[in-house]
Write a protein that holds these residues in place. Sequence first.
Motif, PDB file in Angstrom:
ATOM      1  N   SER A  53      -0.837 -24.158   6.266  1.00 54.15           N
ATOM      2  CA  SER A  53       0.415 -23.915   5.833  1.00 54.15           C
ATOM      3  C   SER A  53       1.205 -25.038   5.665  1.00 54.15           C
ATOM      4  O   SER A  53       2.033 -25.634   4.856  1.00 54.15           O
ATOM      5  CB  SER A  53       1.055 -22.909   6.386  1.00 54.15           C
ATOM      6  OG  SER A  53       1.289 -23.079   7.598  1.00 54.15           O
ATOM      7  N   ARG A  55       0.162 -28.419   5.312  1.00 55.26           N
ATOM      8  CA  ARG A  55      -0.156 -29.438   4.487  1.00 55.26           C
ATOM      9  C   ARG A  55       0.745 -29.723   3.060  1.00 55.26           C
ATOM     10  O   ARG A  55       1.240 -30.768   2.913  1.00 55.26           O
ATOM     11  CB  ARG A  55      -1.737 -29.118   4.009  1.00 55.26           C
ATOM     12  CG  ARG A  55      -2.645 -29.233   4.977  1.00 55.26           C
ATOM     13  CD  ARG A  55      -4.045 -28.998   4.423  1.00 55.26           C
ATOM     14  NE  ARG A  55      -4.173 -27.568   3.939  1.00 55.26           N
ATOM     15  CZ  ARG A  55      -5.432 -26.952   3.851  1.00 55.26           C
ATOM     16  NH1 ARG A  55      -6.445 -27.486   4.386  1.00 55.26           N
ATOM     17  NH2 ARG A  55      -5.620 -26.018   3.047  1.00 55.26           N
ATOM     18  N   GLY A  56       1.293 -28.451   2.804  1.00 57.51           N
ATOM     19  CA  GLY A  56       2.244 -28.548   1.726  1.00 57.51           C
ATOM     20  C   GLY A  56       3.446 -29.110   2.116  1.00 57.51           C
ATOM     21  O   GLY A  56       4.195 -29.958   1.274  1.00 57.51           O
ATOM     22  N   LYS A  59       3.211 -32.519   2.592  1.00 58.17           N
ATOM     23  CA  LYS A  59       3.090 -33.377   1.384  1.00 58.17           C
ATOM     24  C   LYS A  59       4.511 -33.594   0.581  1.00 58.17           C
ATOM     25  O   LYS A  59       4.720 -34.563   0.091  1.00 58.17           O
ATOM     26  CB  LYS A  59       2.427 -32.647   0.429  1.00 58.17           C
ATOM     27  CG  LYS A  59       1.881 -33.527  -0.907  1.00 58.17           C
ATOM     28  CD  LYS A  59       0.914 -32.689  -1.840  1.00 58.17           C
ATOM     29  CE  LYS A  59       0.650 -33.546  -2.907  1.00 58.17           C
ATOM     30  NZ  LYS A  59      -0.311 -32.832  -4.067  1.00 58.17           N
ATOM     31  N   ARG A  60       5.411 -32.478   0.668  1.00 63.46           N
ATOM     32  CA  ARG A  60       6.645 -32.527   0.022  1.00 63.46           C
ATOM     33  C   ARG A  60       7.551 -33.618   0.921  1.00 63.46           C
ATOM     34  O   ARG A  60       8.627 -34.141   0.594  1.00 63.46           O
ATOM     35  CB  ARG A  60       7.273 -31.081  -0.070  1.00 63.46           C
ATOM     36  CG  ARG A  60       6.746 -30.398  -1.169  1.00 63.46           C
ATOM     37  CD  ARG A  60       7.625 -29.014  -1.412  1.00 63.46           C
ATOM     38  NE  ARG A  60       7.960 -28.352  -0.188  1.00 63.46           N
ATOM     39  CZ  ARG A  60       7.499 -27.058   0.312  1.00 63.46           C
ATOM     40  NH1 ARG A  60       6.246 -26.724  -0.136  1.00 63.46           N
ATOM     41  NH2 ARG A  60       8.127 -26.640   1.220  1.00 63.46           N
ATOM     42  N   THR A 352      -3.898 -15.997   1.195  1.00 65.33           N
ATOM     43  CA  THR A 352      -2.912 -16.822   0.166  1.00 65.33           C
ATOM     44  C   THR A 352      -3.645 -18.207   0.140  1.00 65.33           C
ATOM     45  O   THR A 352      -3.401 -19.039   1.350  1.00 65.33           O
ATOM     46  CB  THR A 352      -1.604 -16.534   0.623  1.00 65.33           C
ATOM     47  OG1 THR A 352      -1.506 -15.176   0.824  1.00 65.33           O
ATOM     48  CG2 THR A 352      -0.891 -17.123  -0.366  1.00 65.33           C
ATOM     49  N   PRO A 354      -3.157 -22.641  -0.210  1.00 60.36           N
ATOM     50  CA  PRO A 354      -1.992 -23.344   0.024  1.00 60.36           C
ATOM     51  C   PRO A 354      -1.099 -23.394  -0.978  1.00 60.36           C
ATOM     52  O   PRO A 354       0.022 -23.561  -0.907  1.00 60.36           O
ATOM     53  CB  PRO A 354      -2.750 -24.530   0.236  1.00 60.36           C
ATOM     54  CG  PRO A 354      -3.785 -24.241   0.963  1.00 60.36           C
ATOM     55  CD  PRO A 354      -4.293 -23.012  -0.009  1.00 60.36           C
ATOM     56  N   LYS A 355      -1.557 -23.632  -2.402  1.00 61.00           N
ATOM     57  CA  LYS A 355      -0.620 -23.873  -3.555  1.00 61.00           C
ATOM     58  C   LYS A 355       0.185 -22.347  -3.788  1.00 61.00           C
ATOM     59  O   LYS A 355       1.304 -22.690  -4.005  1.00 61.00           O
ATOM     60  CB  LYS A 355      -1.469 -24.161  -4.640  1.00 61.00           C
ATOM     61  CG  LYS A 355      -0.641 -24.466  -6.110  1.00 61.00           C
ATOM     62  CD  LYS A 355      -1.252 -24.569  -7.286  1.00 61.00           C
ATOM     63  CE  LYS A 355      -0.338 -24.918  -8.466  1.00 61.00           C
ATOM     64  NZ  LYS A 355      -1.403 -25.278  -9.646  1.00 61.00           N
ATOM     65  N   ARG A 356      -0.353 -21.294  -3.592  1.00 62.46           N
ATOM     66  CA  ARG A 356       0.155 -20.082  -3.750  1.00 62.46           C
ATOM     67  C   ARG A 356       1.376 -19.971  -2.676  1.00 62.46           C
ATOM     68  O   ARG A 356       2.416 -19.233  -2.816  1.00 62.46           O
ATOM     69  CB  ARG A 356      -0.518 -18.945  -3.916  1.00 62.46           C
ATOM     70  CG  ARG A 356      -0.001 -17.591  -4.080  1.00 62.46           C
ATOM     71  CD  ARG A 356       0.650 -17.691  -5.558  1.00 62.46           C
ATOM     72  NE  ARG A 356      -0.329 -17.774  -6.656  1.00 62.46           N
ATOM     73  CZ  ARG A 356      -1.170 -16.861  -7.317  1.00 62.46           C
ATOM     74  NH1 ARG A 356      -1.188 -15.516  -6.682  1.00 62.46           N
ATOM     75  NH2 ARG A 356      -2.046 -17.218  -8.215  1.00 62.46           N
ATOM     76  N   ARG A 357       0.809 -20.270  -1.568  1.00 59.95           N
ATOM     77  CA  ARG A 357       1.786 -20.210  -0.524  1.00 59.95           C
ATOM     78  C   ARG A 357       3.139 -20.896  -0.797  1.00 59.95           C
ATOM     79  O   ARG A 357       4.231 -20.160  -0.507  1.00 59.95           O
ATOM     80  CB  ARG A 357       1.237 -20.988   0.811  1.00 59.95           C
ATOM     81  CG  ARG A 357       0.291 -20.027   1.586  1.00 59.95           C
ATOM     82  CD  ARG A 357      -0.337 -20.914   2.566  1.00 59.95           C
ATOM     83  NE  ARG A 357       0.489 -21.245   3.701  1.00 59.95           N
ATOM     84  CZ  ARG A 357       0.689 -20.384   4.712  1.00 59.95           C
ATOM     85  NH1 ARG A 357      -0.220 -19.297   5.193  1.00 59.95           N
ATOM     86  NH2 ARG A 357       1.687 -20.642   5.749  1.00 59.95           N
ATOM     87  N   ALA A 358       3.170 -22.038  -1.126  1.00 64.31           N
ATOM     88  CA  ALA A 358       4.409 -22.834  -1.574  1.00 64.31           C
ATOM     89  C   ALA A 358       5.190 -22.187  -2.663  1.00 64.31           C
ATOM     90  O   ALA A 358       6.399 -22.016  -2.844  1.00 64.31           O
ATOM     91  CB  ALA A 358       3.868 -24.302  -1.856  1.00 64.31           C
ATOM     92  N   GLU A 359       4.366 -21.797  -3.717  1.00 63.74           N
ATOM     93  CA  GLU A 359       4.877 -20.794  -4.674  1.00 63.74           C
ATOM     94  C   GLU A 359       5.645 -19.825  -4.323  1.00 63.74           C
ATOM     95  O   GLU A 359       6.773 -19.544  -4.883  1.00 63.74           O
ATOM     96  CB  GLU A 359       4.010 -20.740  -5.735  1.00 63.74           C
ATOM     97  CG  GLU A 359       3.338 -22.144  -6.602  1.00 63.74           C
ATOM     98  CD  GLU A 359       2.060 -21.515  -7.382  1.00 63.74           C
ATOM     99  OE1 GLU A 359       1.860 -20.421  -7.320  1.00 63.74           O
ATOM    100  OE2 GLU A 359       1.692 -22.454  -8.310  1.00 63.74           O
TER     101      GLU A 359
END
Length: 452
Positions: A53, A55-56, A59-60, A352, A354-359
């Motif tokens: 979780s 990683r996103g 990255k941000r 979930t 990673p991309k969907r977690r952030a969304e």
Amino acid sequence: MTPKPTQLSGAKFLASRPYALLADLPRVGKTGSTIIAADYVMAETILVVTTASGRGVWKRGFPAWSAYDRSVQVMMGGAKLDPKIPSAIVSWNGISQAALRVELLKRKWDLVVPDEVHFAKAFSAKRTQALYGTLIDDGAVLNKTSALTNTTERMWPLSGTPLPNSPADAYPMLRALFRERLTTNFGPTDVTEQSKFIERYCKMRPMKIGHGFMSRYIDVFVEGRNLEELNARIAGIFLQRTQRDVGILEPDYETMPLIAPKALPPELRDQKRGAQILEAARTGDRSSLEMHMGPLRRLTGEIKAGLVVEAISEELDGALGKVVIAYWHKDVGALLMDGFAKYGVTGIDGSTPPKRRAENEQRFLHDKKCRVFLAQIQAAGEAIDLSSASNLVFAESSFVPKDMAQMAMRVCNHTQATKPLVRVATLEGSIDDSLQSILLRKWSAIREVLKS
């Protein structure tokens, strides 16, 4: 982003040391402090080891907090290091994979940041060996040949819970990064060897697990000892600030008793089993707690799910704006998803991506029509911001206080204008009712220790 004063002081603390632990509690701003500190020391090649979780978040975080135009590569699967991208983010599971670790070992890193470093609390774990190295002769020697510590001369571990279970959890970091702290220069005895460290600072007792010829004994932590001496060994190598230090409102905590409309199943009212469960909870015997309560946990959660939906739906129909519902079992999550569907619901569980977690996190933060966030405790307890809600309800709970504390802080932020409320749902008249009261008292005691 505009850094808080505590983030600037945290960055200064890190930048002044090649090895240091930043132990700020959740929501205080460790990510920002670390990236600012990386700017201070002008680190170019940076490796961040974090949770799936996280990683996103990192990255941000680099473009948000760094004064430089940093390019960052997220390493997943069979990825190769891109020579044009100086920095990388990898998960704890990733460094445990031999092929990916070989790729990471090819580069000399100006800085390695093990985020949530409590994941490396035992040398028996592959991820600990991948980060720090392998013990030889009980720690008399540490082989770092294939470890990430061998690729850098600057490492800043991060964790708001660096000792999740016992003082023994401090040994791997001390042995790998602060070897001199284990010698007689910092204490009356040399505790370089792991067994000597544990004997000196932990009271253990043997506990039998398994049955018959498959049974065996393991040592279980009971309490710490010589802790003032251990405090002296670690003085100056870490910095920790609380949520109060940055103006974050601490939650109020209370139970949320739920009354079932019909008689509970007899197994949830079994006095003999209940006595075993409560004794295990009081003594901290998690193995026995899992053994006796485990079969009842899902049933209890499924009954509570319907009652939580009924109770919280009433509040959502009234003045409640948004709410986070925490749970343990996926089956319970599915019941909650169906029950809250009309209120706009999203969430995160172990499946979930990673991309969907952030969304899903961003949707809950910014979409006024999305009023319910379902958070599986182990999957959503770290590295996300759910502070658009000031209410959190544990439909199910964890037996580990750390999990509960980290989950509760998801609804806390320095922008939070309303004092958060965290409620633990209990099933009145059941074993669960008494169990949750014991766990909540233990959780409260730990919070008080951290405050002091």
